[in-house]
Design a protein around this motif. Structure first.
Motif, PDB file in Angstrom:
ATOM      1  N   ILE A  35       0.763  -1.047   0.064  1.00  0.00           N
ATOM      2  CA  ILE A  35      -0.108  -0.103  -0.159  1.00  0.00           C
ATOM      3  C   ILE A  35       0.816   1.539  -0.220  1.00  0.00           C
ATOM      4  CG2 ILE A  35      -1.715  -1.395   1.228  1.00  0.00           C
ATOM      5  CD1 ILE A  35      -0.854   0.446   3.867  1.00  0.00           C
ATOM      6  N   ARG A  36       2.069   1.106  -0.059  1.00  0.00           N
ATOM      7  CA  ARG A  36       3.207   2.247   0.054  1.00  0.00           C
ATOM      8  C   ARG A  36       2.993   2.957  -1.373  1.00  0.00           C
ATOM      9  NH1 ARG A  36       9.426   2.171   1.664  1.00  0.00           N
ATOM     10  NH2 ARG A  36       9.826   4.476   1.660  1.00  0.00           N
ATOM     11  N   ASN A  37       3.151   4.380  -1.342  1.00  0.00           N
ATOM     12  CA  ASN A  37       3.244   5.086  -2.463  1.00  0.00           C
ATOM     13  C   ASN A  37       2.016   4.921  -3.535  1.00  0.00           C
ATOM     14  OD1 ASN A  37       5.682   6.287  -1.941  1.00  0.00           O
ATOM     15  ND2 ASN A  37       6.673   4.580  -2.960  1.00  0.00           N
ATOM     16  N   LEU A  38       0.949   4.812  -2.748  1.00  0.00           N
ATOM     17  CA  LEU A  38      -0.529   5.005  -3.370  1.00  0.00           C
ATOM     18  C   LEU A  38      -1.242   6.252  -2.896  1.00  0.00           C
ATOM     19  CD1 LEU A  38      -1.800   1.386  -2.891  1.00  0.00           C
ATOM     20  CD2 LEU A  38      -0.680   2.211  -4.887  1.00  0.00           C
ATOM     21  N   VAL A  39      -1.792   6.780  -4.247  1.00  0.00           N
ATOM     22  CA  VAL A  39      -2.469   8.256  -3.831  1.00  0.00           C
ATOM     23  C   VAL A  39      -3.551   8.084  -4.327  1.00  0.00           C
ATOM     24  CG1 VAL A  39      -2.197  10.581  -4.271  1.00  0.00           C
ATOM     25  CG2 VAL A  39      -0.291   9.614  -4.034  1.00  0.00           C
ATOM     26  N   PRO A  40      -4.968   8.348  -3.552  1.00  0.00           N
ATOM     27  CA  PRO A  40      -6.157   8.024  -3.866  1.00  0.00           C
ATOM     28  C   PRO A  40      -6.672   9.569  -4.468  1.00  0.00           C
ATOM     29  CG  PRO A  40      -6.176   8.220  -1.526  1.00  0.00           C
ATOM     30  CD  PRO A  40      -4.715   8.271  -2.186  1.00  0.00           C
ATOM     31  N   GLU A  41      -7.869   9.606  -5.378  1.00  0.00           N
ATOM     32  CA  GLU A  41      -8.381  10.729  -5.936  1.00  0.00           C
ATOM     33  C   GLU A  41      -9.648  10.467  -6.141  1.00  0.00           C
ATOM     34  OE1 GLU A  41      -8.202  14.035  -9.413  1.00  0.00           O
ATOM     35  OE2 GLU A  41      -6.991  12.244  -9.423  1.00  0.00           O
ATOM     36  N   LEU A  42     -10.485  11.331  -5.659  1.00  0.00           N
ATOM     37  CA  LEU A  42     -11.960  11.064  -5.811  1.00  0.00           C
ATOM     38  C   LEU A  42     -12.519  12.362  -6.663  1.00  0.00           C
ATOM     39  CD1 LEU A  42     -13.786  10.194  -2.483  1.00  0.00           C
ATOM     40  CD2 LEU A  42     -13.434   8.802  -4.644  1.00  0.00           C
ATOM     41  N   ILE A  43     -13.009  11.697  -7.848  1.00  0.00           N
ATOM     42  CA  ILE A  43     -13.255  13.045  -9.003  1.00  0.00           C
ATOM     43  C   ILE A  43     -15.003  13.194  -8.830  1.00  0.00           C
ATOM     44  CG2 ILE A  43     -13.416  13.664 -11.349  1.00  0.00           C
ATOM     45  CD1 ILE A  43     -11.257  11.504 -11.551  1.00  0.00           C
ATOM     46  N   PRO A  44     -15.474  14.219  -8.526  1.00  0.00           N
ATOM     47  CA  PRO A  44     -16.930  14.457  -8.250  1.00  0.00           C
ATOM     48  C   PRO A  44     -17.586  14.827  -9.404  1.00  0.00           C
ATOM     49  CG  PRO A  44     -15.606  16.404  -7.582  1.00  0.00           C
ATOM     50  CD  PRO A  44     -14.734  15.454  -7.813  1.00  0.00           C
ATOM     51  N   SER A 115      -6.555   0.439   2.577  1.00  0.00           N
ATOM     52  CA  SER A 115      -6.162  -0.594   3.451  1.00  0.00           C
ATOM     53  C   SER A 115      -5.926  -1.990   2.411  1.00  0.00           C
ATOM     54  CB  SER A 115      -7.030  -0.943   4.489  1.00  0.00           C
ATOM     55  OG  SER A 115      -8.226  -1.407   3.937  1.00  0.00           O
ATOM     56  N   SER A 116      -5.282  -3.145   2.867  1.00  0.00           N
ATOM     57  CA  SER A 116      -5.146  -4.211   1.994  1.00  0.00           C
ATOM     58  C   SER A 116      -4.889  -5.415   2.816  1.00  0.00           C
ATOM     59  CB  SER A 116      -4.274  -3.893   0.980  1.00  0.00           C
ATOM     60  OG  SER A 116      -4.085  -5.165   0.324  1.00  0.00           O
ATOM     61  N   PRO A 117      -5.649  -6.307   2.853  1.00  0.00           N
ATOM     62  CA  PRO A 117      -5.204  -7.646   3.617  1.00  0.00           C
ATOM     63  C   PRO A 117      -3.995  -8.472   3.075  1.00  0.00           C
ATOM     64  CG  PRO A 117      -7.112  -8.093   2.333  1.00  0.00           C
ATOM     65  CD  PRO A 117      -6.737  -6.763   1.981  1.00  0.00           C
TER      66      PRO A 117
END
Length: 272
Positions: A35-44, A115-117
């Motif tokens: 999960i390192r260096n992951l960047v989320p973005e939500l586009i409305p 997160s991630s299992p």
């Protein structure tokens, strides 16, 4: 098991404990790197209305050069989320997240948790991001009558197409009743039919509708604002619409951009 190995001096138990500890360390490190260096973005979307579940476009960027990410779970502060099976190395993946905002006005997305299992669901690693980008939530939509200050006061809203014109867009082909001009007869279609057919046009210009917020029905301000938003959403694409908010009057215009302007004014009207 560790205490048993110490108390009994059993080398096999020491080996088992060492193997389990090594397994925990390796899987924990792999989960953290996943999960390192992951960047989320939500586009409305263009329009967000209070009380309506709205799909946002979720985009996750993976800035790792050599390692993809697996089984990524994204959750927002309201509990809604999405699972993305694979985010390629140096690339991105997309999904949809449905969010619901309870009231009109300014809003933010808040916290987003990644997160991630991965790899074996033994540990669940997570990062938390804060989305501070401001959003405008339009009022709830309540459909109502087109009551305003124009000539169509106290007329039902869908009466706009009750009258026909000669200078608008072609709306339909209908039977000839004897009252239409002869130049409107569709001769090619009439030749194939047993009756005369005429072209019916809409009016090029429509009567402006001015919505007076104070005169709309409703038990409180919120209901009147919602009814006004419903009228704007219903009519602004097909006719000029304006709004009177107390002493402020927004002149009537038509089109999506003007509709967003009116809905934005309604979204913040009366809020502290």
């Amino acid at each position: 098991m560790g205490f048993s190995a110490v108390n009994t001096g059993n080398n096999l138990l020491f080996l088992v404990v060492s193997g389990l500890l090594a397994f925990m360390s390796v899987t924990g490190l792999a989960g953290m790197l996943n999960i390192r260096n992951l960047v989320p973005e939500l586009i409305p979307p263009e329009e967000i209305f209070a009380g309506i579940a709205t799909p946002f476009r979720l985009r996750i960027q993976n800035h790792k050069r050599f390692m993809p990410s697996f089984l990524i779970r994204v959750e927002c502060s309201n509990g809604q989320g999405a699972t993305i099976p694979l985010v390629p190395r140096g690339g991105q993946a997309e999904g949809d997240v449905v969010l619901t905002f309870g009231r009109r006005g300014a809003a933010t997305i808040g916290k987003i948790t990644i997160s991630s299992p991965f790899p074996v669901s033994f540990f669940t690693r997570f990062w938390t991001f804060t989305m501070e980008k401001g959003l405008v939530v339009f009022p709830r939509l309540i459909q109502g009558r087109a009551d305003g200050l124009g000539q169509e006061n106290k007329r039902v809203g869908n009466s706009i197409h009750q009258s026909r014109g000669l200078d608008g867009e072609l709306e339909r082909i209908a039977g000839y009743t004897g009252t239409q001009p002869l130049r409107n007869i569709h001769w090619k279609l009439s030749a194939r039919s047993a009756e005369l057919l005429v072209k019916e046009f809409g009016k090029q210009t429509s009567t402006p509708l001015i919505i007076d917020l104070e005169n709309l029905p409703g038990i409180d301000l919120e209901e009147r604002v919602s009814r006004a938003a419903g009228l704007v959403r219903r009519w602004v694409q097909v006719r000029p619409v304006g709004i009177r908010l107390g002493k402020q009057i927004i002149p009537p215009e038509a089109g999506r951009r003007h509709g967003h302007l009116l809905l934005t004014e309604l979204a913040f009207h009366g809020l502290d």
